[in-house]
Design an enzyme around this catalytic site. Structure first.
Site, PDB file in Angstrom:
ATOM      1  N   HIS A  61      49.193  48.157  43.492  1.00 16.86           N
ATOM      2  CA  HIS A  61      48.524  47.957  43.815  1.00 16.86           C
ATOM      3  C   HIS A  61      48.972  46.767  45.385  1.00 16.86           C
ATOM      4  O   HIS A  61      49.448  46.237  45.482  1.00 16.86           O
ATOM      5  CB  HIS A  61      48.188  46.232  42.879  1.00 16.86           C
ATOM      6  CG  HIS A  61      47.196  45.760  42.696  1.00 16.86           C
ATOM      7  ND1 HIS A  61      47.213  44.144  44.252  1.00 16.86           N
ATOM      8  CD2 HIS A  61      45.584  45.317  43.307  1.00 16.86           C
ATOM      9  CE1 HIS A  61      46.472  43.659  44.622  1.00 16.86           C
ATOM     10  NE2 HIS A  61      45.483  44.154  44.043  1.00 16.86           N
ATOM     11  N   ASP A 100      38.015  43.589  44.028  1.00 16.30           N
ATOM     12  CA  ASP A 100      38.618  45.751  44.103  1.00 16.30           C
ATOM     13  C   ASP A 100      39.364  45.398  42.691  1.00 16.30           C
ATOM     14  O   ASP A 100      39.192  46.840  41.605  1.00 16.30           O
ATOM     15  CB  ASP A 100      40.094  45.159  45.107  1.00 16.30           C
ATOM     16  CG  ASP A 100      40.764  43.964  44.086  1.00 16.30           C
ATOM     17  OD1 ASP A 100      40.239  42.630  44.302  1.00 16.30           O
ATOM     18  OD2 ASP A 100      42.132  44.259  45.057  1.00 16.30           O
ATOM     19  N   HIS A 101      38.587  44.513  41.478  1.00 11.46           N
ATOM     20  CA  HIS A 101      39.254  45.074  40.011  1.00 11.46           C
ATOM     21  C   HIS A 101      37.807  45.363  39.427  1.00 11.46           C
ATOM     22  O   HIS A 101      38.088  45.431  38.330  1.00 11.46           O
ATOM     23  CB  HIS A 101      39.856  44.299  39.531  1.00 11.46           C
ATOM     24  CG  HIS A 101      40.971  43.879  39.757  1.00 11.46           C
ATOM     25  ND1 HIS A 101      42.465  44.710  40.020  1.00 11.46           N
ATOM     26  CD2 HIS A 101      41.405  43.286  41.205  1.00 11.46           C
ATOM     27  CE1 HIS A 101      43.332  44.403  40.067  1.00 11.46           C
ATOM     28  NE2 HIS A 101      42.842  43.550  41.756  1.00 11.46           N
ATOM     29  N   HIS A 138      37.987  39.333  41.418  1.00 10.75           N
ATOM     30  CA  HIS A 138      37.473  39.954  42.897  1.00 10.75           C
ATOM     31  C   HIS A 138      38.052  41.402  42.817  1.00 10.75           C
ATOM     32  O   HIS A 138      37.794  41.999  42.153  1.00 10.75           O
ATOM     33  CB  HIS A 138      39.772  39.784  43.146  1.00 10.75           C
ATOM     34  CG  HIS A 138      40.100  39.030  43.311  1.00 10.75           C
ATOM     35  ND1 HIS A 138      41.527  38.148  43.464  1.00 10.75           N
ATOM     36  CD2 HIS A 138      39.190  37.510  43.976  1.00 10.75           C
ATOM     37  CE1 HIS A 138      41.434  37.341  43.938  1.00 10.75           C
ATOM     38  NE2 HIS A 138      40.390  36.483  44.450  1.00 10.75           N
ATOM     39  N   HIS A 151      47.284  33.616  38.876  1.00 15.32           N
ATOM     40  CA  HIS A 151      46.680  34.431  40.801  1.00 15.32           C
ATOM     41  C   HIS A 151      45.618  33.717  40.742  1.00 15.32           C
ATOM     42  O   HIS A 151      45.061  32.278  40.364  1.00 15.32           O
ATOM     43  CB  HIS A 151      45.477  35.913  39.792  1.00 15.32           C
ATOM     44  CG  HIS A 151      45.102  36.269  40.605  1.00 15.32           C
ATOM     45  ND1 HIS A 151      46.504  36.860  41.684  1.00 15.32           N
ATOM     46  CD2 HIS A 151      44.517  37.576  40.967  1.00 15.32           C
ATOM     47  CE1 HIS A 151      45.859  37.252  43.233  1.00 15.32           C
ATOM     48  NE2 HIS A 151      44.325  37.878  42.178  1.00 15.32           N
ATOM     49  N   ASP A 166      45.945  41.296  38.435  1.00 14.92           N
ATOM     50  CA  ASP A 166      46.960  40.636  40.169  1.00 14.92           C
ATOM     51  C   ASP A 166      47.857  39.471  39.210  1.00 14.92           C
ATOM     52  O   ASP A 166      46.901  38.601  38.514  1.00 14.92           O
ATOM     53  CB  ASP A 166      45.864  40.032  40.652  1.00 14.92           C
ATOM     54  CG  ASP A 166      45.065  41.565  41.793  1.00 14.92           C
ATOM     55  OD1 ASP A 166      45.507  42.654  41.271  1.00 14.92           O
ATOM     56  OD2 ASP A 166      44.178  41.073  42.489  1.00 14.92           O
ATOM     57  N   HIS A 219      40.427  40.359  36.108  1.00 13.85           N
ATOM     58  CA  HIS A 219      39.856  39.092  37.061  1.00 13.85           C
ATOM     59  C   HIS A 219      38.694  39.667  37.452  1.00 13.85           C
ATOM     60  O   HIS A 219      38.479  40.648  38.095  1.00 13.85           O
ATOM     61  CB  HIS A 219      40.743  38.226  37.343  1.00 13.85           C
ATOM     62  CG  HIS A 219      41.333  39.194  39.234  1.00 13.85           C
ATOM     63  ND1 HIS A 219      41.734  40.583  38.498  1.00 13.85           N
ATOM     64  CD2 HIS A 219      41.024  39.072  39.516  1.00 13.85           C
ATOM     65  CE1 HIS A 219      42.304  40.985  39.606  1.00 13.85           C
ATOM     66  NE2 HIS A 219      41.912  39.871  40.902  1.00 13.85           N
TER      67      HIS A 219
HETATM   68 ZN   LIG Z   1      43.556  43.130  43.090  1.00 10.89          ZN
HETATM   69 ZN   LIG Z   2      42.620  39.572  42.466  1.00 13.35          ZN
END
Ligand SMILES: [Zn+2]
Ligand SMILES: [Zn+2]
Length: 300
Positions: A265, A65-66, A63, A139, A207, A61
């Site tokens: 995570h 951080d991914h 976000h 999410h 997530d 997804h």
């Molecule tokens: Zn994340």
């Molecule tokens: Zn996320």
């Protein structure tokens, strides 16, 4: 046999000992990345894993951080003059994201084919030995978890076949391919001479809150890697942030009847030594569980 290497086990903010999410997955000669957070390239280098050998990258997804490591990862592959194609999969928007950014940053000649695909629920990759499928997660941003499923392994029943005088050879291959073969005037059916072995199943959620689609997708998995951002005493925070607690992850693992669960995570509020609390939370629901650490390697 497959191997999973954890390249990052933090959540939105990286820590000295926890990078943004990324998982290196190897099955025979196939090497994939599941998520590609910032600094994934350096984590690969430290783990002595070649970015050039990775053929497919699956993003869960959008976000940061991914996926913030994705562009650098692609760029380095150009600079290294990669020749093999690179496949990138992700939710709707991945195509424009990669195309727009690559238009700005691409330098030098195109040495390899970059294929970017937007995924929907269902089979994303179908190869002779395995499939990779996407399932919807729950999410704050739309996203997908991924299932690697090795296809059933078929074995010619050598003991049985030798008994009727048939030694290993091309007819074994025909039987495994589902063909009825003729041997000494007798018809041999695959159902009678071929045994089936369940293939490896690996599931990564990215997530997500605890949700039915994960339970369904993870059914009978050998390894489930599940969002475990918070401990149970922060369950309100987990709901607000649309993440899971460790206990949620344990419950999913129990309901899905998986073999092993790995928690990952983690929120920055938990220092390394506090992660045992999350482990104990998960153990209330499911026994065969461990806490992921950066550079941890697991065989499936
Ligand atoms: Zn994340
Ligand atoms: Zn996320």
């Amino acid at each position: 046999m497959a191997e999973v290497v954890f390249l990052g086990t933090s959540c939105g903010i990286p820590m000295p000992d926890r990078n943004h999410p990324g998982i290196h997955f190897q099955y025979n000669e196939h090497r994939f990345l599941f998520d590609c957070g910032e600094n994934t390239q350096r984590q690969l280098a430290i783990a002595k894993l070649s970015p050039m050998k990775i053929s497919r990258v699956f993003i869960t997804h959008f976000h940061g951080d991914h996926y913030f490591g994705l562009i650098g990862f692609i760029q380095s592959n150009y600079w290294r003059e990669r020749t093999e194609p690179l496949y990138i999969y992700g939710p709707k928007g991945i195509k424009t994201l990669v195309e727009d950014v690559m238009r700005l940053v691409e330098q030098g000649k195109k040495t390899f084919e970059l294929v970017v695909e937007e995924v929907k629920e269902g089979v994303v990759v179908d190869e002779p030995e395995f499939t990779v499928s996407a399932f919807p997660t729950k999410h704050s941003r739309p996203g997908f978890g991924y299932v690697f499923q090795e296809k059933e392994r078929l074995h010619a029943d050598e003991k049985k076949l030798r008994k009727i005088g048939l030694n290993p050879g091309p007819l074994y291959g025909d039987l495994k391919a589902g063909k009825t073969v003729e041997w000494k005037g007798k018809k041999l059916k695959p159902a009678d001479y071929v045994t089936r072995e369940k293939g490896i199943k690996f599931v990564y959620t990215g997530d997500t809150e605890m949700c039915d689609s994960t339970i369904k997708a993870a059914e009978g998995a050998d390894l489930l890697v599940h969002d475990s951002t918070f401990a149970q005493d922060a369950s309100d925070r987990a709901r607000d942030a649309t993440h899971s607690t460790a206990r949620d992850a344990g419950e999913v693992a129990r309901q899905a009847n998986v073999r092993q669960l790995v928690l990952t995570h983690f929120s920055t509020r938990y220092k390394e030594e506090e992660l045992d609390k999350l482990l104990q939370d998960a153990k209330k629901e499911f026994d065969n569980v461990i806490v992921a650490k950066d550079f941890m390697r697991l065989e499936i």
